[in-house]
Every structure is written in C-alpha cells, then in structure tokens.
Design an enzyme around this catalytic site. Sequence first.
Site, PDB file in Angstrom:
ATOM      1  N   GLY A  35      54.228 -35.880  30.932  1.00  0.00           N
ATOM      2  CA  GLY A  35      54.198 -36.992  31.791  1.00  0.00           C
ATOM      3  C   GLY A  35      53.308 -37.021  32.969  1.00  0.00           C
ATOM      4  O   GLY A  35      53.204 -37.714  33.863  1.00  0.00           O
TER       5      GLY A  35
ATOM      6  N   ALA B  33      45.383 -28.976  33.149  1.00  0.00           N
ATOM      7  CA  ALA B  33      44.209 -29.891  33.470  1.00  0.00           C
ATOM      8  C   ALA B  33      43.057 -29.007  33.295  1.00  0.00           C
ATOM      9  O   ALA B  33      42.014 -29.392  32.666  1.00  0.00           O
ATOM     10  CB  ALA B  33      44.357 -30.490  34.689  1.00  0.00           C
TER      11      ALA B  33
ATOM     12  N   LEU C 212      40.590 -34.831  39.287  1.00  0.00           N
ATOM     13  CA  LEU C 212      40.248 -35.532  37.767  1.00  0.00           C
ATOM     14  C   LEU C 212      40.674 -37.071  37.924  1.00  0.00           C
ATOM     15  O   LEU C 212      39.711 -37.942  37.683  1.00  0.00           O
ATOM     16  CB  LEU C 212      40.985 -34.780  36.633  1.00  0.00           C
ATOM     17  CG  LEU C 212      40.181 -33.501  36.262  1.00  0.00           C
ATOM     18  CD1 LEU C 212      41.150 -32.911  35.215  1.00  0.00           C
ATOM     19  CD2 LEU C 212      38.812 -33.477  35.916  1.00  0.00           C
ATOM     20  N   ASN C 213      41.676 -37.407  38.414  1.00  0.00           N
ATOM     21  CA  ASN C 213      42.231 -38.610  38.385  1.00  0.00           C
ATOM     22  C   ASN C 213      43.247 -38.994  39.593  1.00  0.00           C
ATOM     23  O   ASN C 213      44.397 -38.395  39.848  1.00  0.00           O
ATOM     24  CB  ASN C 213      43.008 -38.908  37.002  1.00  0.00           C
ATOM     25  CG  ASN C 213      43.414 -40.474  37.002  1.00  0.00           C
ATOM     26  OD1 ASN C 213      43.611 -41.237  37.830  1.00  0.00           O
ATOM     27  ND2 ASN C 213      43.664 -40.636  35.764  1.00  0.00           N
ATOM     28  N   PRO C 214      42.351 -39.634  40.732  1.00  0.00           N
ATOM     29  CA  PRO C 214      43.321 -39.789  41.847  1.00  0.00           C
ATOM     30  C   PRO C 214      44.541 -40.443  41.753  1.00  0.00           C
ATOM     31  O   PRO C 214      45.485 -40.250  42.634  1.00  0.00           O
ATOM     32  CB  PRO C 214      42.131 -40.627  42.977  1.00  0.00           C
ATOM     33  CG  PRO C 214      41.177 -40.197  42.362  1.00  0.00           C
ATOM     34  CD  PRO C 214      41.198 -40.019  40.867  1.00  0.00           C
TER      35      PRO C 214
ATOM     36  N   THR D 249      46.523 -40.622  38.930  1.00  0.00           N
ATOM     37  CA  THR D 249      47.734 -39.882  38.068  1.00  0.00           C
ATOM     38  C   THR D 249      48.001 -38.452  39.270  1.00  0.00           C
ATOM     39  O   THR D 249      49.140 -38.108  39.250  1.00  0.00           O
ATOM     40  CB  THR D 249      47.479 -39.234  36.785  1.00  0.00           C
ATOM     41  OG1 THR D 249      46.063 -38.587  36.832  1.00  0.00           O
ATOM     42  CG2 THR D 249      47.298 -40.426  35.832  1.00  0.00           C
TER      43      THR D 249
ATOM     44  N   VAL E  97      47.324 -30.178  39.769  1.00  0.00           N
ATOM     45  CA  VAL E  97      48.065 -30.915  41.058  1.00  0.00           C
ATOM     46  C   VAL E  97      49.449 -31.136  40.280  1.00  0.00           C
ATOM     47  O   VAL E  97      49.985 -32.295  40.783  1.00  0.00           O
ATOM     48  CB  VAL E  97      47.467 -32.031  41.474  1.00  0.00           C
ATOM     49  CG1 VAL E  97      46.290 -31.458  42.466  1.00  0.00           C
ATOM     50  CG2 VAL E  97      46.953 -33.059  40.260  1.00  0.00           C
TER      51      VAL E  97
ATOM     52  N   GLU F  80      52.477 -28.782  40.432  1.00  0.00           N
ATOM     53  CA  GLU F  80      53.609 -28.057  41.263  1.00  0.00           C
ATOM     54  C   GLU F  80      53.430 -28.106  42.501  1.00  0.00           C
ATOM     55  O   GLU F  80      54.363 -28.223  43.533  1.00  0.00           O
ATOM     56  CB  GLU F  80      53.797 -26.795  40.786  1.00  0.00           C
ATOM     57  CG  GLU F  80      54.518 -26.918  39.065  1.00  0.00           C
ATOM     58  CD  GLU F  80      54.340 -25.657  38.362  1.00  0.00           C
ATOM     59  OE1 GLU F  80      52.965 -25.390  37.898  1.00  0.00           O
ATOM     60  OE2 GLU F  80      55.453 -24.979  37.923  1.00  0.00           O
TER      61      GLU F  80
END
Length: 739
Positions: free
Chosen positions: A468, A511, A630-632, A634, A703, A705
């Site tokens: 998720g 990631a 990588l993806n601001p 998510t 990113v 925990e």
Amino acid sequence: MVSYIGMPTSRVDGRAKVTGAAKYAADFNVPGLVHGSVVASPIAKGRVRRIDATEALQVGGVVEVLTHANRPRMARSDQAYKDEVAPDGSPFRPLYADKVHFSGQPIALVLAEEPEIARFAGSLVRVEYDAEPHVTDLLARRDQSFAVGGDTFALSPAKPRGDAVKAFAGADVRHEGEYFVPVEHHNPMELFASTVIWEGNGKLTVHDKTQGVQNVQRYLCSVFSMKSDDLRVVSPFVGGAFGSGLRPQYQVVLAVLAARALKRSVRLVLTRQQMYALCYRPGTIARLALGAKRSGALDAVTHEAIAITSQYEEFARKDTIWAGALYTCPNTKFAHKLARLDLPTPSDMRAPGAATGIYALECAMDELAVALKLDPLQLRYRNYSDRDQNADVPFTSKKLSECYRQGAEAFGWAKRNPEPRAMRDGRDLVGWGMASGVWEALQMETAARIVLTANGHAEIACAACDIGTGTYTIMAQVAADMLGVPLDNITIRLGDSTLPQSPVEGGSWMAASVAHAIAATAGEIRKELWRLAQNHPSNPFAGTKPEDVALADGKIMSKQEAHRSLALADAMRAGGVDRIQKQRSTDFKDDSAYARNAHSAIFAEVKVDEQLGVIRVTRVVSAVAAGRILNPKTARSQIAGGVVWGIGMALHEETLIDHHFGRMINADFAEYHVPVSADVHDINVIFVDEPDDIINPLGIKGVGEIGIVGVAAAIANAIYHATGKRVRDLPITLDKLQR
Ligand code: MOS
C-alpha cells in the site's frame, strides 16, 4: 525529455483498488472451496487435556476438525519454522502440540462448506485444559528481565562511551525519567487471510496476505517438506500490514495444512479479534538519564529499555541505538532488556525500536531543555552530530539541520512563548512541541526482470510486495525513465514467489532496493539495444561504447549528440528480434564507512480544553530528509499516514491486557482506539532537498517508517507546553491530565 522520477504521480494501481478489480487474498474463488474457522485458547498457559469435536462434526456441512492430535505431518525441528526475519528462539508452531503458549492460540481448525457453518461448529468444539499460572504484566516481570547482548543477538545496543554514571552525577543540569509505551496493534484494514488452491498432484497456489511472498513460500516448503516447484505464493495486493505481515502468520500454515489433509482448496480468514493474538508492538519501559553542561552541551546519556518478549522467542529492536547516534555526547550507556511473558512473540510494527525509543529520548530531551531553560530546538542544534556517534563515521548525507530550519519556519516556532500555559485560544490552552526523528536507510539485494517489446512496452517483474506504500507506482516511474518510454507503457508484476528474488517488503528498504534492481536491468537492456543497433545499415552509434548512449523518448540516443539516435523498434528489427529480456540483481556496496539514515523534524500544536482536558492535535509540520523522493505524492501519503499514526500513539492507542485471564481484551476497532477523521487536522509535509551520491546511485533512502518516528514525542512535548503537566506513559488520555 520527461522525467517520471520525482514527479507527483498518482498510484498506477489506484483504479484497480477503488473499482474493486484488485483482488486480495480472501477474494479468490474456486468451485468446492472449503472454509476454515479457528478455535482459539481462552487460557494463556498450560496444556490441552482433551478435545471433543463430536458435536461439531455432526453439524451439516462440516467437513473436518483438525487439531494437534489428528493433523497431517509437519516438520519436527525448530529450524524448519525459521523464516527469513525470525528472531532468536523457537518459532511458534500452530496445531503442533498440546502446549498452550498464549491466550488466543489456535487449538482447532474447523473446516466446512460455508464460513458461517465453520464458525458455528467451532463453538461446539469442547476443549478441556490444564491451566498453569501465567504472567502477562510487563511491570510484574521487569525485575526478571535479561539483557540483550553478546553473540546470540544480532541487535545488541551500541557500545558505551566514557563513564555515563559519573558524568551524570557531576552534570550541571540533569534530567532522569521513565517513559512507557503500551502494547499496540497494527490493525491493518485487511484481515489476515489465505486462500489455498489445490491444483492437483499435491501442487498448491497460496493466495496469502503477506509482506513477503518468497519468505512465505520458503517457510511453507520447509514446514511441509514440499518441493519448491509445488508451492507458489501470490499476494499482488495487500490491505495494509505495517510489519504484521513480515513473518508467515499461522493462518497460512493452517490453510495449507487443511488443503493437504482434504486435498481440496481451503480459505481461512481470521477475525479481527484473532488477529490480536498474531503479533503486536512490544510494550516498552524506557529509562533516560541526561546530564548537560550549563551551555546545553550533553555530557551524559543513558538509555535503558525493557520490552516484552514471549516465552519462546527473543524479539528485540534497537530502541536505544538512536540515543547514541543522534547527538554528540562523550559519556553514554545503553541497555536493552527483555521480559518474558505468556504472550505471543511481539513483532515489527512501523519503525520498530525507533517509534518507541525516539519517543522516550525526545521527550527526555524536551524535559532537559525545560531544566536548562533553553529552547528545545536550540538544545538539538547545540548537540547536533555530523557523524554517527556510535560508529564514529560520517553520514552518507544528513540534512536534519535543514529539517529543523524549514520545519520551524513553516510552523512559526520563533513565535513560541517558552512558558507553559502561556498561550491560549479561548478556553483552550495552546501548546507547541517538537521532536527529531531518525530511521535507517536500508537497501537489500533484489532482482528484476524486464521484457521490452518492439512496440515500446515493457513488463517489469519482481517478487516484491506493495503493501500500500506505492511500490507499483515507483517501479513504473523508475522503469519508464530508465527505458525512455511513457509511464503508460509499463506493466508491473509483483507479489508472486515465482518472480525474481526480493526480500520481504519492510524496513523502508523496498524503494531503494527495487529501483536499483530495475536500473541495473534497464542498463543491460540499453547495452543490448546498442549491440543490436550495430547491425543497422546506418548505425548512428559507430565508434561509440554502450555507456555513451541513453534510452529516451522511445529511442537509443547518444548522450553527447542527441541527433544520433535510433528508434527502439528499428534497433530490434536490425537485430532480428521483437523483444529483449534481461534480469539483474542489485549489487550494493554496503560498506560500513558511512552511516545511512533518514531524518525528520516534527513540530506539533495541541489545543487542550482547560476544563475538560480534551486534547486536539491541531497542526503538525513534518520536515523530512530522506534523499531523493521518487514520488512526492505517494511519499507525502506515507509521511501523513505516519503522522496520523503518531497522533494515535500519543493520544489513543493501547492494547489492554486482563492479567487475570492473560488476555488482550480490547481486541476490536470499537475498543482499541485509533485516530478518526475528527482527530486529524492540518498536516504539512516538507521534503528537504537531500542530494546523496554515496548511499546508492539514485540517492534513494525510502520514506515509509520515518513518518511515525518522533511524532508522539512532539505531541507529548506540546501537551506539556500547553498544560505544564508532564505525562510520560502513553497514551496521554484526559484522565492522566487531570491526575
Ligand atoms: Mo515494516 S515494520 O518493516 O513493515
């Protein structure tokens, strides 16, 4: 040229999830499916004397009742039950023997044509027990706790420095305190479930709710002495897990056991209540003793933790390591102790060891700041470490100072009145608190397979799970960039044990790990395309090397001269192929010359009703330094979710154990409180720019925990600032404020 990496990209699996097309472990249907229901032990310790299933078996539609007495063969040795993230000790073996280790332990599995029949018949299974006295209270066992350390434990505390006891005694300003984090539960939305498809000839396809399909696959093959080719584990979608799905859970063992016994397909879904006896965050007592010079410079840090473990395994995490790493201090002392209770083994739960350890450390730092009459943020600056103090090595990168600066500015920290109870809003007391956060930036060996076809489509395959967090999406982004094709041309396959090797999806390492697996494999694809292009009649890359070209806009392109290019399809045609397939593993140089961490600074505002004690967390700013994002979009969701969980940790979450029965008693969403929409207000997530070309080629830290770490401390500190009342045991409920 489009770059997908770094773009706020919506989940590529979002549509499948919201339309119901995404199937979860309990959604797979086959004709003749048998349904299981677990009968669980009401006693916490003892033995099963007798099980009488006569009445249950007489219910129409009941197929079988399996117990330790009549189950098919399972492996005998402890070692066979060790999964890849098992702690030291002897793993729990469901339905193995008559011994009861914890309340809620599965004692019988009722199998029936319908789940309702199985559950009803379960109520008719008569079990007699020989109960023995149990202990489930951490406070009752703290004096019999034993230290983690030495060779038997992989997670020993950091080495001491100087003489912390003497330095503490001689410090200008001291703070000593004990902090408590109760047992908490993961409570993912998706229930633990396994659907085992009997494929004939003993072959099984296992749809399991897990964070690691290959871990579960190897474990099941070991437990049931099955050949690797005969058992496949799939889990393409996971409805939240947060660590509870790292180890294979007992429902998958029982479902496979039943399928083998009946030679039929079997589904077992646990109830919410049963999930409470799977695993949990261990309740932890922390003692902090901080001594400082008048200037605020730390001179002594002691951090001792006592945490729950079971009677059969030694689960320990690095609660105290952060106190040694985060701040400069010449004299330090750490200890991690475990207390054995008659409970199931605890497990990793989002930022294990840091969520708890940093809570205690950062509250203690706040109390020291009060004693020093120093702004808490200034105290952090004064003891800032540019090197990991435990290992005495530099960080690959550490922009925590920027987190402090940007977070404080966004929050308006400079306007804080340092006096407790000095800020008000109508009948509310207003409090502002802050804390630091830290987590490891890990990466694990992972493999990826890429099949690129001449029409510019690519399929990326890896056994990773997406719990998720957005793994599908970042995999697609990285692949699109590395192959130079549009995002829509990428298909991701994951969550299948037959795909290329992946560790469990945990530790926030996925990631970085899978991105580099894809990058390495895409590099092989690029080389192959360059080689094929050499056959082209007007080869534009004559005299170049494979390293001189890149893939972009559906072409191979000279890095120096962009006009020297060739369409992917033309290169493949020149080589006489219509697809290229490559598979590569990551090859991380994980040298110990550097410390690898993500950091954060959290600023929280609370409003406390002065008459009633009702606490609201009205604003949170979380500034995160976690390498390349990588993806601001998510990534922001990860951090915001962590902040919400931090609100729950601070104000709501606590698993209550009735020590008379040795049983977790608030085992449902009605009685176990988590934040709801009305508890969540303004959350501002800031990603601090943190270039890092040492940690790995793409500069990724992960990113997941880091989002929860420090949040509960910032809120607890804000509550002190609002009320002048320090509550050290979580959750901070209004009754504790009134005491
Ligand atoms: Mo995480 S606690 O490693 O799922």
